[in-house]
Motif scaffolding. Structure first.
Motif, PDB file in Angstrom:
ATOM      1  N   CYS A 126       8.646   1.121 -15.284  1.00  0.00           N
ATOM      2  CA  CYS A 126      10.059   0.945 -15.584  1.00  0.00           C
ATOM      3  C   CYS A 126      10.513   1.969 -16.620  1.00  0.00           C
ATOM      4  O   CYS A 126       9.736   2.761 -17.127  1.00  0.00           O
ATOM      5  CB  CYS A 126      10.325  -0.458 -16.155  1.00  0.00           C
ATOM      6  N   GLN A 156       2.510  -8.425 -12.837  1.00  0.00           N
ATOM      7  CA  GLN A 156       2.247  -7.581 -11.666  1.00  0.00           C
ATOM      8  C   GLN A 156       3.189  -7.923 -10.516  1.00  0.00           C
ATOM      9  O   GLN A 156       3.680  -7.033  -9.813  1.00  0.00           O
ATOM     10  CB  GLN A 156       0.790  -7.741 -11.221  1.00  0.00           C
ATOM     11  N   ALA A 157       3.448  -9.200 -10.325  1.00  0.00           N
ATOM     12  CA  ALA A 157       4.374  -9.611  -9.270  1.00  0.00           C
ATOM     13  C   ALA A 157       5.804  -9.192  -9.593  1.00  0.00           C
ATOM     14  O   ALA A 157       6.569  -8.785  -8.706  1.00  0.00           O
ATOM     15  CB  ALA A 157       4.301 -11.124  -9.079  1.00  0.00           C
ATOM     16  N   GLN A 159       6.793  -6.569 -11.260  1.00  0.00           N
ATOM     17  CA  GLN A 159       6.993  -5.119 -11.136  1.00  0.00           C
ATOM     18  C   GLN A 159       7.578  -4.736  -9.781  1.00  0.00           C
ATOM     19  O   GLN A 159       8.382  -3.810  -9.688  1.00  0.00           O
ATOM     20  CB  GLN A 159       5.673  -4.382 -11.350  1.00  0.00           C
ATOM     21  N   LYS A 160       7.190  -5.441  -8.758  1.00  0.00           N
ATOM     22  CA  LYS A 160       7.665  -5.117  -7.407  1.00  0.00           C
ATOM     23  C   LYS A 160       9.154  -5.400  -7.238  1.00  0.00           C
ATOM     24  O   LYS A 160       9.795  -4.866  -6.321  1.00  0.00           O
ATOM     25  CB  LYS A 160       6.867  -5.912  -6.366  1.00  0.00           C
ATOM     26  N   THR A 161       9.719  -6.235  -8.117  1.00  0.00           N
ATOM     27  CA  THR A 161      11.127  -6.613  -7.981  1.00  0.00           C
ATOM     28  C   THR A 161      12.046  -5.821  -8.896  1.00  0.00           C
ATOM     29  O   THR A 161      13.272  -5.975  -8.823  1.00  0.00           O
ATOM     30  CB  THR A 161      11.320  -8.112  -8.294  1.00  0.00           C
ATOM     31  N   ARG A 163      14.283  -2.872 -10.624  1.00  0.00           N
ATOM     32  CA  ARG A 163      15.058  -1.716 -10.202  1.00  0.00           C
ATOM     33  C   ARG A 163      16.010  -1.290 -11.329  1.00  0.00           C
ATOM     34  O   ARG A 163      16.449  -2.109 -12.130  1.00  0.00           O
ATOM     35  CB  ARG A 163      15.943  -2.033  -8.988  1.00  0.00           C
ATOM     36  N   GLN A 200      12.705   2.993  -8.819  1.00  0.00           N
ATOM     37  CA  GLN A 200      11.808   1.961  -8.299  1.00  0.00           C
ATOM     38  C   GLN A 200      10.381   2.479  -8.368  1.00  0.00           C
ATOM     39  O   GLN A 200      10.113   3.640  -8.048  1.00  0.00           O
ATOM     40  CB  GLN A 200      12.181   1.629  -6.852  1.00  0.00           C
ATOM     41  N   ASP A 201       9.467   1.632  -8.798  1.00  0.00           N
ATOM     42  CA  ASP A 201       8.053   2.020  -8.916  1.00  0.00           C
ATOM     43  C   ASP A 201       7.877   3.270  -9.763  1.00  0.00           C
ATOM     44  O   ASP A 201       6.994   4.095  -9.518  1.00  0.00           O
ATOM     45  CB  ASP A 201       7.434   2.238  -7.531  1.00  0.00           C
ATOM     46  N   GLU A 231      16.198  -9.142  -1.364  1.00  0.00           N
ATOM     47  CA  GLU A 231      15.207  -9.973  -2.041  1.00  0.00           C
ATOM     48  C   GLU A 231      15.366 -11.456  -1.704  1.00  0.00           C
ATOM     49  O   GLU A 231      14.575 -12.280  -2.153  1.00  0.00           O
ATOM     50  CB  GLU A 231      15.306  -9.785  -3.555  1.00  0.00           C
TER      51      GLU A 231
END
Length: 302
Positions: A126, A156-157, A159-161, A163, A200-201, A231
């Motif tokens: 981020c 960790q979960a 992080q995928k969300t 933006r 993102q990422d 989402e």
């Protein structure tokens, strides 16, 4: 109940000082320089208002930033370790800065003096607004009583969300940083083209263009609504924050527009979306006219 761990973040998280104090987050500041060898701590030795005013007054002077040193991180870790607290340290993406490397050196330094204290240095993937909401969600986990290991697993979960959805008024700073070519920047300026950008990422992606500032602001609202639908969540399922560079009045206008459009799209907004000023760490690359959202799923709504 005593928290299970302490939270430290580098200054890229851009949280206002009031929230930092309320949430008990340790901040390790970046440094900024305007064309010289003297660097000042952003938000401490140079106010953000002054930083952006200098950018506005001298548009052809491009400031630089430097990551915190290992010693800076150690000074943030040591008092928490002395109290016997494990530490989660949240850093800007390694794709954007060397802050994580400094934090990991400090982690090794601390291990000698406090062998029983665990320190997790997390590459958040981020920056700025995105990192703000990420840190706030880790605070939510801590305050809910999650353990050190539980929080790391849930991060960790999250992080995928995460933006950033933003736009800029000028392409000059992005061009100067090597993200686009000079010809593209010139054509964009002549045609009054404003980019829509997603982070993102840890990487920057183009999400379209609009002609004119008003349409670019409407464009990032559309990006936010598209994100929520993709989402499969509502505004209340997410932590959303608005960030701006120089113009707070414009940010207040975006706050009002966002509320209106979220109600139209979902029947409800996310309460009053907070506003914060984007720090120098990203401001040097995006310029004083950057504005947009940081968004991440709430940790209790995964």
């Amino acid at each position: 109940m005593r928290p299970q761990f302490s939270i430290v973040s580098d200054g890229s998280c851009d949280l206002p000082e009031q929230i930092v104090q309320e949430k008990d987050v340790g901040i390790v500041h970046f440094y900024v320089s305007f064309g010289g060898s003297t660097y000042q701590k952003e938000g401490v030795e140079i106010r953000l208002e002054d930083f952006y005013q200098r950018m506005v007054d001298s548009p052809k002077t491009y400031p630089k930033t430097a990551a915190p040193s290992p010693e800076d991180f150690y000074r943030a870790f040591e008092p928490r370790a002395a109290q016997g607290s494990d530490i989660i340290c949240i850093c800007i993406s390694t794709k954007l800065s060397s802050s994580v490397q400094s934090a990991r050196i400090a982690q090794q330094m601390l291990a000698d003096a406090y062998p029983n204290v665990r320190v997790a240095v997390v590459d958040s993937l981020c920056a700025t607004l995105m990192q703000s909401v990420f840190v706030l969600e880790v605070c939510r986990m801590r305050d809910a009583g999650l353990s050190f290991d539980e929080a790391l697993a849930r991060m960790q979960a999250l992080q995928k969300t995460a933006r950033i959805l933003f736009t800029v008024g000028s392409l000059d700073y992005i061009q100067h940083g090597g993200r686009i070519g000079k010809m593209t920047s010139t054509v964009g300026t002549l045609l009054n083209i404003k980019p829509l950008i997603t982070l993102q990422d840890g990487e920057i992606h183009s999400s379209g263009i609009r002609r004119g500032r008003r349409k670019s602001l409407e464009g990032i609202v559309e990006l936010l609504i598209s994100y929520l639908r993709k989402e499969d969540c509502t505004p209340g399922d997410c932590n959303i924050i608005i960030g701006y560079g120089h113009d707070r009045a414009e940010a207040l206008g975006l706050q009002s527009l966002t509320h209106e459009r979220l109600v139209q799209a979902f029947g409800a907004a996310a309460g009053e979306i907070p506003i914060c000023q984007i720090g120098a760490t990203i401001g040097v690359h995006a310029g004083p006219t950057a504005i947009g959202y940081g968004v991440v799923r709430r940790s209790d709504r995964l």
